[in-house]
Structure formats: structure tokens, C-alpha cells
Design an enzyme around this catalytic site. Sequence first.
Site, mmCIF file in Angstrom:
data_model
loop_
_atom_site.group_PDB
_atom_site.id
_atom_site.type_symbol
_atom_site.label_atom_id
_atom_site.label_comp_id
_atom_site.label_asym_id
_atom_site.label_seq_id
_atom_site.Cartn_x
_atom_site.Cartn_y
_atom_site.Cartn_z
ATOM 1 N N VAL A 139 -0.480 -21.073 19.945
ATOM 2 C CA VAL A 139 0.769 -21.611 19.398
ATOM 3 C C VAL A 139 1.923 -21.258 20.327
ATOM 4 O O VAL A 139 2.221 -20.074 20.530
ATOM 5 C CB VAL A 139 1.049 -21.031 17.987
ATOM 6 C CG1 VAL A 139 2.325 -21.628 17.398
ATOM 7 C CG2 VAL A 139 -0.133 -21.265 17.052
ATOM 8 N N GLY A 152 6.048 -21.273 21.318
ATOM 9 C CA GLY A 152 7.266 -21.123 20.504
ATOM 10 C C GLY A 152 7.007 -20.251 19.290
ATOM 11 O O GLY A 152 7.694 -20.342 18.269
ATOM 12 N N ALA A 153 6.009 -19.372 19.414
ATOM 13 C CA ALA A 153 5.510 -18.609 18.265
ATOM 14 C C ALA A 153 6.387 -17.405 17.909
ATOM 15 O O ALA A 153 6.132 -16.716 16.933
ATOM 16 C CB ALA A 153 4.081 -18.133 18.550
ATOM 17 N N GLY A 154 7.431 -17.178 18.697
ATOM 18 C CA GLY A 154 8.286 -16.027 18.430
ATOM 19 C C GLY A 154 9.379 -16.321 17.420
ATOM 20 O O GLY A 154 10.165 -15.426 17.072
ATOM 21 N N GLY A 199 11.086 -19.315 14.194
ATOM 22 C CA GLY A 199 11.135 -20.569 13.448
ATOM 23 C C GLY A 199 9.797 -21.155 13.035
ATOM 24 O O GLY A 199 8.962 -20.490 12.404
ATOM 25 N N ILE A 200 9.603 -22.416 13.390
ATOM 26 C CA ILE A 200 8.425 -23.163 12.959
ATOM 27 C C ILE A 200 7.149 -22.559 13.560
ATOM 28 O O ILE A 200 6.140 -22.380 12.854
ATOM 29 C CB ILE A 200 8.587 -24.657 13.355
ATOM 30 C CG1 ILE A 200 9.754 -25.284 12.576
ATOM 31 C CG2 ILE A 200 7.297 -25.437 13.109
ATOM 32 C CD1 ILE A 200 10.202 -26.659 13.064
ATOM 33 N N SER A 252 10.382 -34.651 16.951
ATOM 34 C CA SER A 252 11.545 -34.559 16.063
ATOM 35 C C SER A 252 11.877 -35.956 15.579
ATOM 36 O O SER A 252 11.639 -36.939 16.292
ATOM 37 C CB SER A 252 12.750 -33.998 16.832
ATOM 38 O OG SER A 252 13.930 -34.204 16.086
ATOM 39 N N TYR A 263 17.575 -34.325 24.444
ATOM 40 C CA TYR A 263 16.630 -33.880 23.411
ATOM 41 C C TYR A 263 15.883 -35.075 22.816
ATOM 42 O O TYR A 263 14.656 -35.062 22.673
ATOM 43 C CB TYR A 263 17.407 -33.130 22.331
ATOM 44 C CG TYR A 263 16.558 -32.502 21.252
ATOM 45 C CD1 TYR A 263 15.861 -31.321 21.483
ATOM 46 C CD2 TYR A 263 16.472 -33.085 19.990
ATOM 47 C CE1 TYR A 263 15.089 -30.737 20.487
ATOM 48 C CE2 TYR A 263 15.707 -32.509 18.987
ATOM 49 C CZ TYR A 263 15.021 -31.339 19.246
ATOM 50 O OH TYR A 263 14.253 -30.775 18.241
ATOM 51 N N THR A 295 16.174 -22.952 10.896
ATOM 52 C CA THR A 295 15.612 -22.006 11.872
ATOM 53 C C THR A 295 16.753 -21.563 12.797
ATOM 54 O O THR A 295 17.841 -22.157 12.753
ATOM 55 C CB THR A 295 14.525 -22.668 12.758
ATOM 56 O OG1 THR A 295 15.178 -23.578 13.661
ATOM 57 C CG2 THR A 295 13.478 -23.410 11.970
HETATM 58 N N1 LIG Z 1 14.837 -26.690 13.562
HETATM 59 C C1 LIG Z 1 14.903 -28.006 13.458
HETATM 60 O O1 LIG Z 1 15.718 -28.560 12.699
HETATM 61 C C2 LIG Z 1 13.950 -28.866 14.238
HETATM 62 C C3 LIG Z 1 13.937 -30.237 13.958
HETATM 63 C C4 LIG Z 1 13.072 -31.060 14.654
HETATM 64 C C5 LIG Z 1 12.250 -30.534 15.627
HETATM 65 N N2 LIG Z 1 12.292 -29.202 15.905
HETATM 66 C C6 LIG Z 1 11.392 -28.715 16.947
HETATM 67 O O2 LIG Z 1 10.563 -27.718 16.421
HETATM 68 C C7 LIG Z 1 10.160 -26.824 17.460
HETATM 69 C C8 LIG Z 1 10.406 -25.400 17.007
HETATM 70 O O3 LIG Z 1 11.805 -25.266 16.808
HETATM 71 P P1 LIG Z 1 12.444 -24.114 15.908
HETATM 72 O O4 LIG Z 1 13.419 -24.754 15.020
HETATM 73 O O5 LIG Z 1 11.350 -23.253 15.373
HETATM 74 O O6 LIG Z 1 13.278 -23.383 17.055
HETATM 75 P P2 LIG Z 1 13.460 -21.836 17.412
HETATM 76 O O7 LIG Z 1 14.568 -21.822 18.398
HETATM 77 O O8 LIG Z 1 13.553 -21.023 16.186
HETATM 78 O O9 LIG Z 1 12.075 -21.472 18.137
HETATM 79 C C9 LIG Z 1 11.731 -21.980 19.376
HETATM 80 C C10 LIG Z 1 10.876 -20.952 20.097
HETATM 81 O O10 LIG Z 1 10.463 -21.548 21.343
HETATM 82 C C11 LIG Z 1 10.570 -20.558 22.351
HETATM 83 N N3 LIG Z 1 10.749 -21.217 23.639
HETATM 84 C C12 LIG Z 1 11.832 -21.940 24.031
HETATM 85 N N4 LIG Z 1 11.672 -22.354 25.297
HETATM 86 C C13 LIG Z 1 10.474 -21.875 25.719
HETATM 87 C C14 LIG Z 1 9.765 -21.956 26.932
HETATM 88 N N5 LIG Z 1 10.282 -22.600 27.993
HETATM 89 N N6 LIG Z 1 8.538 -21.371 27.016
HETATM 90 C C15 LIG Z 1 8.030 -20.700 25.960
HETATM 91 N N7 LIG Z 1 8.669 -20.568 24.788
HETATM 92 C C16 LIG Z 1 9.880 -21.153 24.664
HETATM 93 C C17 LIG Z 1 11.792 -19.733 21.972
HETATM 94 O O11 LIG Z 1 11.772 -18.455 22.605
HETATM 95 C C18 LIG Z 1 11.626 -19.676 20.454
HETATM 96 O O12 LIG Z 1 10.873 -18.546 20.075
HETATM 97 C C19 LIG Z 1 10.952 -27.233 18.688
HETATM 98 O O13 LIG Z 1 10.148 -28.017 19.531
HETATM 99 C C20 LIG Z 1 12.090 -28.053 18.115
HETATM 100 O O14 LIG Z 1 12.584 -28.989 19.039
HETATM 101 C C21 LIG Z 1 13.112 -28.353 15.227
#
Ligand SMILES: NC(=O)c1ccc[n+]([C@@H]2O[C@H](COP(=O)([O-])OP(=O)(O)OC[C@H]3O[C@@H](n4cnc5c(N)ncnc54)[C@H](O)[C@@H]3O)[C@@H](O)[C@H]2O)c1
Length: 246
Positions: A9, A11-13, A15-16, A142, A155, A190
Site C-alpha cells: 500500500v 501513501g500508507a502513512g 489518510g486513506i 479522484s 491534479y 484527511t
Molecule cells: N482526501 C480527499 O478528499 C481525496 C479525494 C480524492 C482523491 N484522493 C486521493 O486519495 C489518495 C490518498 O489521499 P489522502 O487524502 O489519504 O492524502 P494524505 O495526504 O493524507 O496521504 C497521502 C500520503 O501519500 C504520501 N505520499 C505523497 N507523495 C508521495 C510519494 N512521492 N511517494 C510516497 N508516498 C507519498 C504522503 O506522505 C502521505 O502519507 C491520494 O492519491 C489523493 O489524491 C483524496
Amino acid sequence: MVAGKVAFVTGAGSGIGREVCRILAKQGAKVIAADRNLENATNTITSLNDPGHLALNVEVSNEQSIQQAFKSAINKYLTPPTIIVNSAGITRDQFILKLSNEDFAKVLDVNLKGTFYVIQTAVKEIVNANIGIGSSIVNVSSIIGKTGNMGQANYAASKAGVIALTQTASLEFGQFGIRVNAVLPGFIETPMTETVPDNVKQLFIQKIPLHRMGKPEEVAEVITFLASSKSSYINGASIEVTGGLH
Ligand SMILES: NC(=O)c1ccc[n+]([C@@H]2O[C@H](COP(=O)([O-])OP(=O)(O)OC[C@H]3O[C@@H](n4cnc5c(N)ncnc54)[C@H](O)[C@@H]3O)[C@@H](O)[C@H]2O)c1
């Protein structure tokens, strides 16, 4: 339906991605939490309370970093991961007339190219090990990739690209039994949306038929379903998780 499988996974640190790790682990998968922020990825894994999981420092826009991560994963589990979730993503918002080349490229590099690198590396390993059947890739796009959004040209383009990449990957990898799907979240609570000013948030919320933002676990549940064999005939799909916002 994910029990005993190894999941990778990104982006596992946060949010989603973090919620996906939690739900997959609860359902019996071994989880690799990959993030460019190792401390946060480690916190995700520590919270799972099981030494069978793994945190890795990964920069998804760097191909070598991903290849190294897969090497470490295979070293530990003696098999490549067969659940892949691409949740790493960033925003660099600006109106088109003010958007720098650098911010345009950076968002494409992480959100789109990063997803491509992870898919390519994972599928090479899965096919080499001849374990395609039952494998599942879930990409986080998204709703903005479908609708566009003012101030988010980079984006929106990156997330539209993720949808097209998903469809193409599903066409190419069906022969191996590997499914590839995308989720299109709407407005989710998030850290990514924390900085949106309250008045802008309220404007968005009014447009959402359910009149609220989504929670990361509400997206993670759908991702886990797509990762599991419960969705064994869903392939090449883009599923909206938006509370009805189109
Ligand atoms: N939050 C929203 O409303 C929303 C809506 C639609 C889509 N998304 C998508 O959902 C996904 C997760 O988003 P989220 O809201 O959990 O965001 P978030 O910012 O909480 O988490 C994103 C994570 O990705 C990691 N990350 C960023 N760039 C990276 C890289 N180059 N290499 C490795 N890790 C990296 C960050 O360190 C972070 O832990 C993203 O792709 C985002 O575009 C989010």
C-alpha cells in the site's frame, strides 16, 4: 477474502492509505506500508500490533525506490505482494495562468507516473512468480479526474490519467488473471483536505447530496472490497465514492 495475502500500500502513512492498511490487516492480510514519510508508515504498522507487517520508505516517483521496496518485500515474505493499492498522492493547487511547470510536473510525477512505476514493477514480479490469478491492483484516482476543478488542472489531469491507465492495465493484464480497478473519492476528511478553508469546505459540502465529507474508512472499505476475491469479476472499473457528488 484477503487473508494470508501480502498487500503493498503506497501513501500508507496517512489518510486513506493508512485506513486501507488497518482494514486489510484486520481481515488477515500481511501489509506493507510504503510511504515517503517512513516515520508515518512505521506508525501505521506499529498501530497494527503484529510483527508480520512491514513499513518501507518509498518515493513513488522514483523507479529505483519502488524496485528496492519490492526486493525488500520479497525478501521478507518470499513472494511478491498480490494486492497493490496506489494511494500516494499530492496536490499543488494553482489556477492555470499562474501554474508553474514545476508544480504541473511534480503532481504528474507522483500521482500518475508513480502509479505507473508501481504497477509495472509489481506486475513484472507477479508474472515472474506465476501468481497472477487472484491478484488485484487498486488505484486511487479522484472524482476531480472526471469533473475537473478550478485551481487543480495538474491534479485533475493526473487523476484522469490514472483512470485511463487503470482501464489500459486491465486490458493488458486480464490474460494473467490480474484485475485492475480505480476508486474515485470525493471530498474526504484527511490531512490532504485539512488546509482547505472552512468557507470553501462549506461550499463543497452543500453540493454533496449526503451533505457531509466522507471518512477515509468509507473509501478504504471499497478499496478492500476491490482488493479481495469478493469482487472477482470487477475489472477495469472506476468506482465513485463521493456521497453522490458527480
Ligand atoms: N482526501 C480527499 O478528499 C481525496 C479525494 C480524492 C482523491 N484522493 C486521493 O486519495 C489518495 C490518498 O489521499 P489522502 O487524502 O489519504 O492524502 P494524505 O495526504 O493524507 O496521504 C497521502 C500520503 O501519500 C504520501 N505520499 C505523497 N507523495 C508521495 C510519494 N512521492 N511517494 C510516497 N508516498 C507519498 C504522503 O506522505 C502521505 O502519507 C491520494 O492519491 C489523493 O489524491 C483524496
